[in-house]
Design a protein around this motif. Structure first.
Motif, PDB file in Angstrom:
ATOM      1  N   ALA A   1      39.160  50.839  50.348  1.00 46.98           N
ATOM      2  CA  ALA A   1      39.924  50.590  51.566  1.00 46.98           C
ATOM      3  C   ALA A   1      41.130  49.702  51.291  1.00 46.98           C
ATOM      4  O   ALA A   1      42.238  49.952  51.802  1.00 46.98           O
ATOM      5  N   GLN A   2      40.951  48.687  50.469  1.00 46.19           N
ATOM      6  CA  GLN A   2      42.055  47.788  50.137  1.00 46.19           C
ATOM      7  C   GLN A   2      43.177  48.521  49.415  1.00 46.19           C
ATOM      8  O   GLN A   2      44.351  48.157  49.537  1.00 46.19           O
ATOM      9  N   ASP A   3      42.819  49.564  48.656  1.00 48.54           N
ATOM     10  CA  ASP A   3      43.815  50.326  47.907  1.00 48.54           C
ATOM     11  C   ASP A   3      44.386  51.493  48.711  1.00 48.54           C
ATOM     12  O   ASP A   3      45.153  52.291  48.178  1.00 48.54           O
ATOM     13  N   GLY A   4      43.994  51.604  49.959  1.00 44.19           N
ATOM     14  CA  GLY A   4      44.566  52.632  50.817  1.00 44.19           C
ATOM     15  C   GLY A   4      44.113  54.046  50.519  1.00 44.19           C
ATOM     16  O   GLY A   4      44.829  55.013  50.825  1.00 44.19           O
ATOM     17  N   VAL A   5      42.919  54.208  49.943  1.00 44.08           N
ATOM     18  CA  VAL A   5      42.394  55.543  49.661  1.00 44.08           C
ATOM     19  C   VAL A   5      42.192  56.296  50.974  1.00 44.08           C
ATOM     20  O   VAL A   5      41.687  55.746  51.959  1.00 44.08           O
ATOM     21  N   GLN A   6      42.566  57.575  50.991  1.00 42.01           N
ATOM     22  CA  GLN A   6      42.534  58.371  52.216  1.00 42.01           C
ATOM     23  C   GLN A   6      41.451  59.446  52.236  1.00 42.01           C
ATOM     24  O   GLN A   6      41.130  59.985  53.298  1.00 42.01           O
ATOM     25  N   MET A   7      40.910  59.783  51.095  1.00 38.10           N
ATOM     26  CA  MET A   7      39.817  60.755  51.017  1.00 38.10           C
ATOM     27  C   MET A   7      39.059  60.488  49.724  1.00 38.10           C
ATOM     28  O   MET A   7      39.608  59.914  48.786  1.00 38.10           O
ATOM     29  N   LEU A   8      37.789  60.923  49.692  1.00 29.50           N
ATOM     30  CA  LEU A   8      36.905  60.490  48.609  1.00 29.50           C
ATOM     31  C   LEU A   8      36.081  61.645  48.069  1.00 29.50           C
ATOM     32  O   LEU A   8      35.584  62.486  48.820  1.00 29.50           O
ATOM     33  N   LEU A   9      35.925  61.667  46.748  1.00 31.62           N
ATOM     34  CA  LEU A   9      35.000  62.572  46.078  1.00 31.62           C
ATOM     35  C   LEU A   9      33.905  61.723  45.448  1.00 31.62           C
ATOM     36  O   LEU A   9      34.191  60.808  44.670  1.00 31.62           O
ATOM     37  N   LEU A  10      32.669  62.021  45.789  1.00 33.55           N
ATOM     38  CA  LEU A  10      31.531  61.340  45.179  1.00 33.55           C
ATOM     39  C   LEU A  10      30.960  62.244  44.104  1.00 33.55           C
ATOM     40  O   LEU A  10      30.501  63.355  44.392  1.00 33.55           O
ATOM     41  N   ALA A  11      30.988  61.811  42.855  1.00 34.87           N
ATOM     42  CA  ALA A  11      30.405  62.601  41.773  1.00 34.87           C
ATOM     43  C   ALA A  11      28.900  62.732  41.973  1.00 34.87           C
ATOM     44  O   ALA A  11      28.290  61.987  42.742  1.00 34.87           O
ATOM     45  N   SER A  12      28.315  63.671  41.272  1.00 34.20           N
ATOM     46  CA  SER A  12      26.877  63.903  41.371  1.00 34.20           C
ATOM     47  C   SER A  12      26.170  63.160  40.253  1.00 34.20           C
ATOM     48  O   SER A  12      26.390  63.422  39.075  1.00 34.20           O
ATOM     49  N   SER A  13      25.315  62.220  40.622  1.00 36.38           N
ATOM     50  CA  SER A  13      24.547  61.451  39.648  1.00 36.38           C
ATOM     51  C   SER A  13      23.150  61.222  40.198  1.00 36.38           C
ATOM     52  O   SER A  13      22.993  60.966  41.402  1.00 36.38           O
ATOM     53  N   PRO A  14      22.115  61.284  39.357  1.00 36.45           N
ATOM     54  CA  PRO A  14      20.763  61.007  39.850  1.00 36.45           C
ATOM     55  C   PRO A  14      20.612  59.588  40.375  1.00 36.45           C
ATOM     56  O   PRO A  14      19.709  59.311  41.163  1.00 36.45           O
ATOM     57  N   SER A  15      21.522  58.701  39.954  1.00 42.56           N
ATOM     58  CA  SER A  15      21.453  57.321  40.431  1.00 42.56           C
ATOM     59  C   SER A  15      22.092  57.139  41.801  1.00 42.56           C
ATOM     60  O   SER A  15      21.950  56.085  42.408  1.00 42.56           O
ATOM     61  N   PHE A  16      22.806  58.147  42.293  1.00 41.43           N
ATOM     62  CA  PHE A  16      23.438  58.064  43.607  1.00 41.43           C
ATOM     63  C   PHE A  16      22.516  58.535  44.726  1.00 41.43           C
ATOM     64  O   PHE A  16      22.602  58.058  45.854  1.00 41.43           O
ATOM     65  N   GLY A  17      21.655  59.501  44.410  1.00 40.12           N
ATOM     66  CA  GLY A  17      20.892  60.172  45.451  1.00 40.12           C
ATOM     67  C   GLY A  17      20.013  59.251  46.277  1.00 40.12           C
ATOM     68  O   GLY A  17      19.879  59.435  47.501  1.00 40.12           O
ATOM     69  N   ARG A  18      19.428  58.243  45.665  1.00 38.73           N
ATOM     70  CA  ARG A  18      18.504  57.374  46.390  1.00 38.73           C
ATOM     71  C   ARG A  18      19.236  56.445  47.356  1.00 38.73           C
ATOM     72  O   ARG A  18      18.617  55.808  48.200  1.00 38.73           O
ATOM     73  N   GLN A  19      20.584  56.360  47.212  1.00 35.78           N
ATOM     74  CA  GLN A  19      21.378  55.521  48.115  1.00 35.78           C
ATOM     75  C   GLN A  19      22.229  56.376  49.050  1.00 35.78           C
ATOM     76  O   GLN A  19      23.233  55.921  49.586  1.00 35.78           O
ATOM     77  N   ASN A  20      21.802  57.625  49.262  1.00 39.10           N
ATOM     78  CA  ASN A  20      22.639  58.539  50.042  1.00 39.10           C
ATOM     79  C   ASN A  20      22.884  58.059  51.460  1.00 39.10           C
ATOM     80  O   ASN A  20      23.994  58.192  51.987  1.00 39.10           O
ATOM     81  N   ALA A  21      21.872  57.495  52.112  1.00 35.96           N
ATOM     82  CA  ALA A  21      22.053  57.031  53.487  1.00 35.96           C
ATOM     83  C   ALA A  21      23.092  55.913  53.547  1.00 35.96           C
ATOM     84  O   ALA A  21      23.935  55.876  54.462  1.00 35.96           O
ATOM     85  N   GLU A  22      23.055  55.004  52.589  1.00 29.88           N
ATOM     86  CA  GLU A  22      24.028  53.909  52.552  1.00 29.88           C
ATOM     87  C   GLU A  22      25.437  54.438  52.315  1.00 29.88           C
ATOM     88  O   GLU A  22      26.402  53.997  52.963  1.00 29.88           O
ATOM     89  N   ILE A  23      25.565  55.399  51.392  1.00 29.89           N
ATOM     90  CA  ILE A  23      26.884  55.962  51.074  1.00 29.89           C
ATOM     91  C   ILE A  23      27.478  56.645  52.299  1.00 29.89           C
ATOM     92  O   ILE A  23      28.653  56.453  52.638  1.00 29.89           O
ATOM     93  N   VAL A  24      26.670  57.432  52.992  1.00 29.94           N
ATOM     94  CA  VAL A  24      27.140  58.129  54.185  1.00 29.94           C
ATOM     95  C   VAL A  24      27.550  57.125  55.262  1.00 29.94           C
ATOM     96  O   VAL A  24      28.592  57.267  55.911  1.00 29.94           O
ATOM     97  N   ARG A  25      26.743  56.095  55.455  1.00 30.75           N
ATOM     98  CA  ARG A  25      27.057  55.075  56.466  1.00 30.75           C
ATOM     99  C   ARG A  25      28.377  54.378  56.155  1.00 30.75           C
ATOM    100  O   ARG A  25      29.216  54.173  57.058  1.00 30.75           O
ATOM    101  N   LEU A  26      28.606  54.054  54.884  1.00 36.47           N
ATOM    102  CA  LEU A  26      29.834  53.360  54.501  1.00 36.47           C
ATOM    103  C   LEU A  26      31.060  54.262  54.667  1.00 36.47           C
ATOM    104  O   LEU A  26      32.131  53.796  55.069  1.00 36.47           O
TER     105      LEU A  26
END
Length: 333
Positions: free
Chosen positions: A220-245
């Protein structure tokens, strides 16, 4: 210990000579015997694995291998780091597995390929190209002791960026969140962003569980306007947090896995893992009946799905163009 420290040349040499080295699954071919399948993959309670793994087991049952009758399965995790993954495969060897199913990122296959004695390996390769990395010689003639399914995740990154640009043509500042297990995806995203003249802000996530709140603040501080989340097994367990953010920061995001969109994410484009797990089970059953991996051509994913969530779009405050809605395989309202 990082991936690039592992000695791939030694793996490749061993793989090329392994076809005659392992004992065939003789127990699985004897009446009353129990076939042993060792699985190395993401945590079984991750959103993706919790859906995909039961499909694998169900298909094995349909193919004549049922737990409690003539099949035993042991599962080891790949999302707890390199030492844990290699230790898990060693435990599967000590358990006397007949075949290993390496599901997920390259680390799963690296650990399986290091098994001694070498065993037949079925892969469902995510985030890496097993041909480019030397694990198999070609799709048609894999050679060695590795065969299975390639999900084409790297090619999907280019498609994801295409969809983001189509949905938000006026936005030129792209963010990418990635980690060591999705490094190849990031390399593709970096190349595609440059080709599309997008300003790129990439953040490498380290030391799981990851601090996504900090990462989103930096985006947000860098003014990003759209986001790509790579696929990693370490991301999946935090999916609810990522979506909320993503919603909290009103940041349109595209994912590879559908379960992120089902949890409230905006868009996903990726492989339908159900059919891939069934094919992996088919490879496994053939090997348990005596087939050699070298004789089983590697298959590529053929079924992909594009899913959008209109409720998430309203929460973020964006309107998806009609062209995007028409291309979607599923629209969640």
């Amino acid at each position: 210990m990082q991936f690039d420290q592992l000695k791939r040349r030694e793996f490749i040499t061993l793989l090329s000579s392994a076809a005659a080295a392992w004992p065939l699954a003789a127990r699985a071919q004897q009446e009353g015997a129990v076939a042993r399948v060792g699985v190395i993959g993401p945590s079984r309670d991750s959103p993706a694995s919790s859906v995909a793994y039961p499909v694998f087991i169900d298909e094995l049952r349909k193919l004549g291998f049922a737990e409690g009758r003539n099949l035993a399965v042991e599962y080891r995790r790949v999302d707890q780091g390199v030492p844990s993954a290699f230790a898990g495969v060693n435990e599967l060897i000590a358990w006397k597995a007949d075949v290993l199913f390496a599901f997920g990122p390259e680390l799963a296959l690296q650990a399986a390929a290091a098994a001694r004695p070498p065993l037949p390996i079925v892969i469902l390769a995510v985030n890496f190209d097993p041909i480019a990395r030397g694990y198999v010689q070609s799709l048609a003639r894999p050679g060695g002791n590795v065969t299975g399914i390639v999900t084409l995740q790297l090619e999907l990154v280019a498609k994801q960026l295409e969809l983001l640009v189509e949905a938000f043509p006026e936005r030129k500042r792209l963010g990418v969140l990635w980690d060591v297990q999705s490094a190849d995806q990031f390399a593709v995203a970096e190349r595609e962003a440059k080709a599309r003249q997008l300003a790129l802000r990439a953040i490498k996530m380290e030391n799981p569980p990851y601090d996504f709140a900090l990462a989103f603040r930096a985006l947000a501080q860098d003014g990003v306007q759209m986001l790509l989340l790579a696929s990693s097994p370490s991301f999946g367990r935090q999916n609810a947090e990522i979506v909320r953010l993503a919603i909290e920061h009103r940041l349109p995001c595209i994912f590879i896995l559908k379960h992120f969109v089902e949890a409230g994410g905006l868009m996903s484009y990726g492989v339908d893992f159900g059919p891939m797990m069934r094919r992996a089970a088919s490879f496994t059953a053939k090997i348990l009946r005596g087939a050699k991996p070298a004789d089983l051509p590697v298959e590529q994913a053929t079924r992909f799905e594009f899913v959008v969530n209109l409720k998430s779009a309203r929460a973020i405050g964006v309107t998806l163009p009609t062209s995007i809605l028409l291309r979607a395989d599923e629209v969640i309202e």
